[in-house]
Design an enzyme around this catalytic site. Structure first.
Site, PDB file in Angstrom:
ATOM      1  N   HIS A  90       0.831  -1.207   0.000  1.00 35.03           N
ATOM      2  CA  HIS A  90       0.000   0.000   0.000  1.00 35.03           C
ATOM      3  C   HIS A  90       0.864   1.255   0.000  1.00 35.03           C
ATOM      4  CE1 HIS A  90      -2.306   3.088   2.427  1.00 35.03           C
ATOM      5  NE2 HIS A  90      -2.997   2.988   1.320  1.00 35.03           N
ATOM      6  N   GLU A  93       2.074   1.757  -3.453  1.00 33.82           N
ATOM      7  CA  GLU A  93       1.018   2.329  -4.321  1.00 33.82           C
ATOM      8  C   GLU A  93       1.098   3.851  -4.322  1.00 33.82           C
ATOM      9  OE1 GLU A  93      -3.312   3.737  -3.419  1.00 33.82           O
ATOM     10  OE2 GLU A  93      -3.033   1.644  -2.856  1.00 33.82           O
ATOM     11  N   HIS A  94       1.302   4.459  -3.155  1.00 40.53           N
ATOM     12  CA  HIS A  94       1.410   5.913  -3.069  1.00 40.53           C
ATOM     13  C   HIS A  94       2.619   6.422  -3.850  1.00 40.53           C
ATOM     14  CE1 HIS A  94      -1.422   7.066   0.377  1.00 40.53           C
ATOM     15  NE2 HIS A  94      -1.627   5.775   0.173  1.00 40.53           N
ATOM     16  N   GLU A 170      -3.148   8.400   6.940  1.00 39.23           N
ATOM     17  CA  GLU A 170      -4.252   7.553   6.485  1.00 39.23           C
ATOM     18  C   GLU A 170      -4.572   6.491   7.532  1.00 39.23           C
ATOM     19  OE1 GLU A 170      -5.513   4.677   2.706  1.00 39.23           O
ATOM     20  OE2 GLU A 170      -3.545   5.646   2.742  1.00 39.23           O
TER      21      GLU A 170
END
Length: 949
Positions: A90, A93-94, A170
């Protein structure tokens, strides 16, 4: 969340490329599937070819759209996070949205948002997917860009650290600030799975994110981001031969590393007995019970039966869990179930968030009783049909746009490797029998295989439960490929230039038929070509601003009760009929207006509109149904008042409007004060055909719409005269305030700046809209640039113009860790001030105009989106010609108009500030800047008064 067919899940994706021949193998086009009630779900219709480097390419042309979607699905997800690096896929992904050797940082936003498109990505257990939708003439540029980041991603230490900070925010927002974030994000997966890497949280942990390094990032990219580990999907308006040449040009030259992919195929062992766990967390307003079982992987033949079982169990108000726990026993505020099927394993969970005064133990017992019924006796044929109709209708809705269809394909490919699987799913659902439901319930949902979870509020005796750490994983950091020579951003003179956009493909706005019935009901019809779906929206000039003084919530309660009984139908009968039709029907009240909505397959639409008319014309507002809705509303408020973001949004209205009608909000005190007589009187006075507009959009002709409207609503005759609307619902302008709502232990702080704004009909609406988009509309907006991208202080920051019939509510907001609340507040106020003090450039505004026009165009491509646009114009008495004129009016806005409008209507010296969070971590710094601030303890907050005390 519901994870029905892959067709209903949200998307992601992008691509890569360069030249070289490839072989093409068009996938056979399956026949359209005929569903129950005559609903036809068309096949996805993608053609396949494979490049020599192993990249699988799927394309589908649609000449009826002006857009194109480009998606890249990589076969790597959170299950592939190395041991000690949970959350790594994840995080990566950023980082994929940063630089490449030819593209400087944030170029993907320039190539998408700035031309009227959109982009995003997501990480799941088995995939990381990247997706963009752009005007069709920008297709070549997106292919170039996707190939760039597959082959030459650039990540340096400052970028890595900044984006890691964003992911931490997040985590705080999704896991810590949400009272149920820990339960669903951490504790459920770690309890359900024993050995599978699915037991780790996809978002990871703060500690393991901190442990990751830049070298890890480079090695992860070298290992997994390769042509033979990806699917490229392109759908929309393009020339197939040209597309094939571009894909060969950009993607075929990309090479695969010589190192193999790390092995990762863990077989989840069969449970040896039941498991039981109790977890605690701060600020949990209502206890929760969860029961769950390991089931099957996505490709298993039993997935269809388990999907239908889940529909019977929890979808809609006629479902077994809703009828038993929420409606009949009234022990739960919310129920749900989730069939989660992945590549290697799957699970099914059922949950109950308990109503006030009821325990998790009651929830466990009630859930177990309903599951036992599934094992012990066959479901009815009617239940089976309802569930199938809902699933098939949802599948149809989820194929409305090109990006929807590409997403459906992507999920099927990731989980099965077979493009045809997405089309077979409908037939598999239709083939499920009553016997299949009982068989899978007996096979999988047994007490011996069950995990039981109780989730409770932490206290002195039961401190917050901690996330399980140091969970082993099949992939180790040592298994990753060597990083190799890092790619670097080339000097500008040496970069390969971006391809130029092609000729524009203009979106078409439909003509709108406009007529009235004899009773005064205005009817608007916006027909479209496309899937056999139709939407109806019946709007009334009645909202919460019309609630009587001291009775906040009557408009909302009236709307909620429409589906809870008529003169000829009970609430359960209404719920059953909605689900039999495969329809979506409901109602909601806003500040100024109430909307009753319906969406259904075209063949079921006449019966859906007939039901909708009965709900509107003949509600009974039974006392027992009001009591149920009041109890649910109070439980919903308890959840909302435990979250910083929702507390802030409720508080802001009182700060700006005080005791005026616009300032009122539903509270624990106003809900019980509402009586059946109040609701009936509001309905009789405010639900009138002469003050209503009915909008049809989708697969319907004006003639058919006229006949349907006349049949359903032509005999509607209200009694008495209509009351006057509330005068000056915004009240007088108030002095700005700085308000802190102190919530000890809050996982994050919610920061909101607010200013009394303008009405929708204000002459400066379009300059303010363009300026607001520059300020806080989208990833590349100024607020997001300053708060997230440059400083990593938030997962996202944005603003809303918030127009209303009277003076609106402008807000700019972000969530951040408590320690940086004052810094984020300063940044928000500074950016608002800048718009009123400095004239933006044409370069600033051009991409923001494109963002607005592109979003408008995408709304036109769904029947609900189109209907909402038409209804919005009607509600504010604006001409239907504004639909066709929208793009021109946005383009006409000048930089000088933006500055003047913000200086006049939204000057920063009129801004109020509301911050909700743990004040012990930011109050001293904030008070030094704002000595006049007010501090209110969360438990003392009085939303019934403009004073808040």
């Amino acid at each position: 969340m519901k994870f029905r067919l892959s067709l209903t899940v949200a998307a992601s994706a992008l691509l890569l490329g360069l030249a070289a021949p490839a072989f093409a193998a068009p996938a056979p086009a399956p026949a359209a599937v005929q569903a129950a009630q005559g609903v036809v779900v068309p096949p996805l219709g993608f053609a396949k070819r494979v490049l020599p480097n192993g990249l699988e390419v799927y394309t589908a042309r649609d000449a009826d759209t002006s857009n194109v979607t480009v998606q890249v699905w990589y076969k790597v997800g959170s299950k592939d996070d190395p041991a000690g690096r949970s959350g790594f896929a994840h995080l990566f992904e950023h980082l994929m949205f940063k630089a490449t050797k030819n593209l400087p940082p944030e170029t993907f936003d320039r190539l998408t948002e700035d031309v009227g498109g959109s982009n995003n990505a997501f990480t799941a257990d088995d995939t990381t997917a990247y997706f963009e939708t752009v005007p069709a003439n920008h297709l070549q540029r997106m292919l170039f860009a996707e190939a760039e980041r597959m082959g030459s991603l650039v990540v340096d230490e400052p970028t890595f650290v900044a984006e890691r900070d964003v992911v931490k925010e997040e985590y705080r927002q999704r896991i810590l600030a949400n009272p149920y974030g820990r339960l669903f994000g951490l504790f459920v997966p770690e309890t359900l799975y024993q050995e599978s890497p699915y037991r780790r949280a996809g978002i990871g942990s703060i500690e393991e994110l901190e442990a990751s390094s830049l070298d890890d990032v480079l090695r992860f990219h070298a290992t997994y981001y390769r042509p033979d580990n990806a699917y490229l999907i392109v759908a929309g308006n393009f020339d197939q031969a040209q597309l094939d040449r571009w894909i060969d040009q950009y993607f075929a030259p990309l090479k695969n590393p010589t190192t193999p992919l790390p092995a990762n195929n863990v077989v989840e062992p069969e449970p040896t007995g039941p498991r039981d766990a109790t977890y605690y967390a701060p600020n949990v307003p209502l206890p929760t019970a969860v029961v769950g079982w390991p089931t099957v992987k996505y490709a298993d033949a039993d997935r269809a039966a388990l999907t239908v079982l889940d529909g019977i169990l929890s979808t809609g108000e006629s479902s077994r869990l809703y009828r038993s726990l929420v409606y009949d026993q009234q022990i739960a505020a919310q129920i749900g179930s989730t069939p989660d099927f992945a590549q290697q394993a799957g699970n099914l969970t059922a949950l109950a968030i308990m109503a006030q005064g009821h325990t998790a133990e009651e929830g466990v017992a009630a859930l177990n009783a309903e599951i036992a019924k599934l094992r012990d006796a066959p479901v009815t044929a009617a239940e089976l049909t309802e569930a199938k109709n809902e699933i098939v209708a949802d599948a149809l809705r989820s194929r409305e746009t090109v990006d929807d269809r590409a997403t459906a394909l992507g999920f099927a490919l990731i989980n099965t490797g077979d493009a045809a699987a997405a089309d077979r799913e409908i037939a598999q659902i239709q083939a499920v029998t009553v016997a299949d439901i009982q068989r899978v319930a007996r096979k999988y949902l047994t007490p011996q295989r069950q995990a039981t979870i109780r989730y409770l509020a932490a206290d002195e005796q039961n401190p917050p439960s901690v996330q399980k750490m140091n969970v082993d994983a099949p992939v180790k950091v040592a298994d990753l490929a060597p990083a190799g020579t890092p790619a670097l951003l080339l000097p500008e003179a040496q970069r390969t230039p971006l391809p130029q956009p092609g000729a524009e493909v203009a979106p078409a706005t439909p003509s709108v038929a406009d007529f009235r019935l004899d009773n005064g009901l205005r009817v608007l019809v916006a027909p479209t070509d496309g899937l056999p779906l139709v939407s109806a929206r019946l709007s009334f000039d009645a909202g919460s601003a019309d609630d009587p003084a001291g009775k906040a919530g009557i408009a909302a309660m009236t709307a909620a009760l429409l589906t809870q009984g008529t003169k000829t139908r009970t609430a359960p009968e209404i719920a059953t009929q909605i689900e039999q039709l495969g329809a979506s029907v409901g109602a909601g009240a806003g500040v100024d207006f109430t909307n009753v909505y319906a969406n259904a397959p075209a063949n079921a639409f006449p019966a859906t509109v007939a039901l909708m008319a009965d709900l509107v014309k003949n509600p009974v507002f039974a006392a027992e149904e009001l009591e149920r809705q009041q109890a649910q509303a109070l439980d919903g408020l308890r959840v909302a008042l435990s979250q910083p973001s929702s507390i802030a949004s409720m508080t802001v209205g009182r700060v700006i409007y005080g005791d005026a009608p616009y300032g009122a909000t539903l509270t624990p005190q106003t809900v019980p004060a509402i009586t059946p007589a109040d609701v009936a009187a509001f309905h009789a006075a405010r639900y009138r055909p002469s003050d209503a507009t009915l909008v049809f959009s989708g697969d319907i002709t004006p003639a058919a719409a006229r006949a349907l409207a006349q049949q359903a609503f032509g005999d509607w005759r209200p009694a008495g005269t209509a009351p006057a609307n509330a005068a000056n619902p915004a009240g007088q302008a108030l002095a700005p305030r700085i308000v802190v709502v102190n919530q000890p232990g809050a996982g994050q702080a919610a920061v909101t700046a607010a200013i009394r704004g303008v009405s929708r009909t204000d002459a400066d609406y379009f300059p303010l809209t363009v300026g607001n988009t520059l300020l806080g509309g989208g990833f590349s907006s100024r607020l997001n640039q300053e708060i997230r991208i440059k400083r990593g202080l938030s997962y996202g920051a944005g603003s809303s113009l918030g127009v209303r019939a009277d003076a609106g509510l402008f807000t700019a907001s972000a969530q951040t860790k408590n320690e940086t609340a004052d810094e984020v507040a300063d940044l928000i106020l500074a950016e608002i001030a800048k718009l009123g003090a400095e004239t933006p450039t044409q370069t600033d505004l051009a991409p923001r105009r494109a963002t607005l026009i592109g979003g408008f165009g995408r709304s036109l491509e769904t029947v609900d989106g189109l209907g909402a646009l038409v209804a919005n114009l009607a509600l504010y008495d604006l001409p239907m010609s504004d639909l066709a004129d929208y793009a021109g009016r946005v383009r006409a806005v000048t930089p000088e108009q933006v500055q003047a409008a913000f200086a006049d209507h939204l000057p920063v010296n009129r801004a109020s500030l509301v911050i909700v969070g743990d004040g012990s971590l930011f109050l001293d710094a904030l008070r030094a800047k704002h000595p006049n601030l007010e501090v209110i303890e969360a438990g003392d907050l009085n939303l019934n008064s403009g004073a808040l005390k």
